[in-house]
Scaffold this motif. Sequence first.
Motif, PDB file in Angstrom:
ATOM      1  N   LEU A  91       0.833  -1.205   0.000  1.00 34.45           N
ATOM      2  CA  LEU A  91       0.000   0.000   0.000  1.00 34.45           C
ATOM      3  C   LEU A  91       0.866   1.252   0.000  1.00 34.45           C
ATOM      4  CD1 LEU A  91      -2.853   1.169   0.138  1.00 34.45           C
ATOM      5  CD2 LEU A  91      -2.704   1.054   2.635  1.00 34.45           C
ATOM      6  N   TYR A  92       1.935   1.235   0.774  1.00 36.44           N
ATOM      7  CA  TYR A  92       2.853   2.370   0.785  1.00 36.44           C
ATOM      8  C   TYR A  92       3.499   2.566  -0.591  1.00 36.44           C
ATOM      9  CZ  TYR A  92       6.767   5.365   2.131  1.00 36.44           C
ATOM     10  OH  TYR A  92       7.674   6.389   2.212  1.00 36.44           O
ATOM     11  N   THR A  93       3.801   1.457  -1.270  1.00 39.27           N
ATOM     12  CA  THR A  93       4.387   1.544  -2.612  1.00 39.27           C
ATOM     13  C   THR A  93       3.414   2.182  -3.589  1.00 39.27           C
ATOM     14  OG1 THR A  93       5.657  -0.467  -2.160  1.00 39.27           O
ATOM     15  CG2 THR A  93       5.481   0.222  -4.448  1.00 39.27           C
ATOM     16  N   LEU A  94       2.116   1.835  -3.476  1.00 33.97           N
ATOM     17  CA  LEU A  94       1.117   2.441  -4.357  1.00 33.97           C
ATOM     18  C   LEU A  94       0.998   3.942  -4.123  1.00 33.97           C
ATOM     19  CD1 LEU A  94      -1.859  -0.112  -4.436  1.00 33.97           C
ATOM     20  CD2 LEU A  94      -0.371   0.538  -6.318  1.00 33.97           C
ATOM     21  N   THR A 120       8.698  -4.217  -3.672  1.00 34.52           N
ATOM     22  CA  THR A 120       7.944  -4.925  -2.629  1.00 34.52           C
ATOM     23  C   THR A 120       7.194  -6.141  -3.153  1.00 34.52           C
ATOM     24  OG1 THR A 120       6.153  -3.329  -2.983  1.00 34.52           O
ATOM     25  CG2 THR A 120       7.672  -2.893  -1.181  1.00 34.52           C
ATOM     26  N   SER A 121       6.825  -6.147  -4.424  1.00 32.98           N
ATOM     27  CA  SER A 121       6.039  -7.267  -4.958  1.00 32.98           C
ATOM     28  C   SER A 121       6.817  -8.574  -4.938  1.00 32.98           C
ATOM     29  CB  SER A 121       5.578  -6.962  -6.376  1.00 32.98           C
ATOM     30  OG  SER A 121       6.682  -6.753  -7.236  1.00 32.98           O
ATOM     31  N   THR A 122       8.151  -8.505  -5.048  1.00 32.27           N
ATOM     32  CA  THR A 122       8.945  -9.734  -5.020  1.00 32.27           C
ATOM     33  C   THR A 122       8.907 -10.376  -3.639  1.00 32.27           C
ATOM     34  OG1 THR A 122      10.919  -8.386  -4.571  1.00 32.27           O
ATOM     35  CG2 THR A 122      10.488  -8.983  -6.850  1.00 32.27           C
ATOM     36  N   LEU A 123       8.996  -9.553  -2.594  1.00 31.61           N
ATOM     37  CA  LEU A 123       8.874 -10.087  -1.234  1.00 31.61           C
ATOM     38  C   LEU A 123       7.458 -10.589  -0.978  1.00 31.61           C
ATOM     39  CD1 LEU A 123       9.941 -10.535   1.648  1.00 31.61           C
ATOM     40  CD2 LEU A 123       9.323  -8.158   2.151  1.00 31.61           C
ATOM     41  N   ALA A 124       6.468  -9.861  -1.466  1.00 29.88           N
ATOM     42  CA  ALA A 124       5.073 -10.255  -1.258  1.00 29.88           C
ATOM     43  C   ALA A 124       4.778 -11.618  -1.867  1.00 29.88           C
ATOM     44  CB  ALA A 124       4.137  -9.203  -1.858  1.00 29.88           C
ATOM     45  N   LEU A 163      -3.302  -5.322  -4.461  1.00 23.83           N
ATOM     46  CA  LEU A 163      -2.321  -4.285  -4.119  1.00 23.83           C
ATOM     47  C   LEU A 163      -1.150  -4.264  -5.097  1.00 23.83           C
ATOM     48  CD1 LEU A 163      -2.244  -4.657  -0.229  1.00 23.83           C
ATOM     49  CD2 LEU A 163      -3.207  -2.766  -1.538  1.00 23.83           C
ATOM     50  N   ILE A 164      -0.916  -5.371  -5.795  1.00 19.08           N
ATOM     51  CA  ILE A 164       0.166  -5.438  -6.782  1.00 19.08           C
ATOM     52  C   ILE A 164      -0.326  -5.043  -8.172  1.00 19.08           C
ATOM     53  CG2 ILE A 164       1.847  -6.974  -7.894  1.00 19.08           C
ATOM     54  CD1 ILE A 164       1.875  -8.663  -5.385  1.00 19.08           C
TER      55      ILE A 164
END
Length: 436
Positions: A91-94, A120-124, A163-164
């Motif tokens: 969410l912070y990335t968005l 962040t999407s890779t960790l998610a 979120l991604i």
Amino acid sequence: MKELVNKLKGDRVIWSFVALLALFSFMPVFSASSNLAYIGHGTGNTLGYLLKHLAHICIGFLIIYWVHKVPYHYFRAISKIALPIVWFLLLYTLLKGTVIAGANASRWIQVPFIGITFQTSTLASIVLFIYVARYLSKTKEENEPFQTSLIQLWIPVFITLMLILPANFSTTALIFAMVLMLTFIGKYPLKYIGFIIGSGIAMLAFFLLVAKAFPDSRFFSRVSTWESRITNFTTDKPDEDDYQIEKAKIAIASGKLGGLGPGKSVQKNFLPQSSSDFIYAIIVEEYGLVGGVAIVILYLLLLFRFVVASHKAPTLFGKLVVVGVGFPMIFQAMINMAVAVELLPVTGQTLPLISSGGSSIWMTCLGLGIIISVTKKEEEIAEEKLEKEKRKEALQRLIDRELAEDDVIPQEIYDAEPAYSIEDNSRNPMNAVLNK
């Protein structure tokens, strides 16, 4: 060096393939970074980019080493705790995400005080795959109703995907496909999987409709890019992505069988993402069809080793973790290579362990560390069984020796013992006993 190798536990074959891919990556990254060097400081000196890539690889292998020492069953609890944290980061990335050179999507966040960017999407994706594996292994024997699985499994999955999605459609589609594959392997009911696929398509259609209604919103700015890429892939309409594909195809055609030689690529000066998204085209141009096929074989052998590791895993959770974390790496590599030869539209997926980049390499190494941790558990069980058998054999030998010593009475005991007889030659029948 030998002592360091002996400290590495787990599947040595996986360690070997990872090391080969990482070592090979230095040559194409060093060569393909020349255009970035010209754009960055106008000198064309790629030594700085090579040293940067070396630092990323070294940190990545430290991550593998640290993570593979953690018992893999710890990640069951970690995934449940980490998932809300990942949602916050997404969410912070968005809202506050940054855009790095060569991309027009806010997929990265700036790490405070360090100055590095993190996707962040890779960790998610890693956290989500472990979470799904945890749920499937937990409910194997319980046969929970669909309503329960909808709340505990699919709502977290769709929250993560939504979120991604606004910033990265290809990663969202890859994660969703891998989750479906994981649930199929985990024997989740097929009728429910079909319902989830339909729900996913409906949610994507709703997202596109909302994007059409609010075309100026920053949350839907990537929708036009997706449409243009699909349109350009199915037609001959010229575009920036079409320009990249054409240059990649020229590079592949120029390589022929043996390639132009290391560092002699020409198209690296024209491809905007030559060291990341289109590095496979540079590899084929410099090392030819032989080099390109060798890379494909390495990834396929690594996939085969993941299958072996999954089969040998001592628990269902371990099996699903290897599949859920390992298979997406291979599929990502295949997607990257398919884009370079125009089998798929441009997606922005990097080539794992070969493309330049920080967070992508580190997250790949994090996943590899988890996989090796699973294989280490199997190795430790085998070692414990062998040690137990050795202890049992040593104890049995000790018991046999003690029994043998008890059966043999030393001759000196007989010599020290006075001879006597209980034969009664006297008038008193008790004398024999009393004399003794």
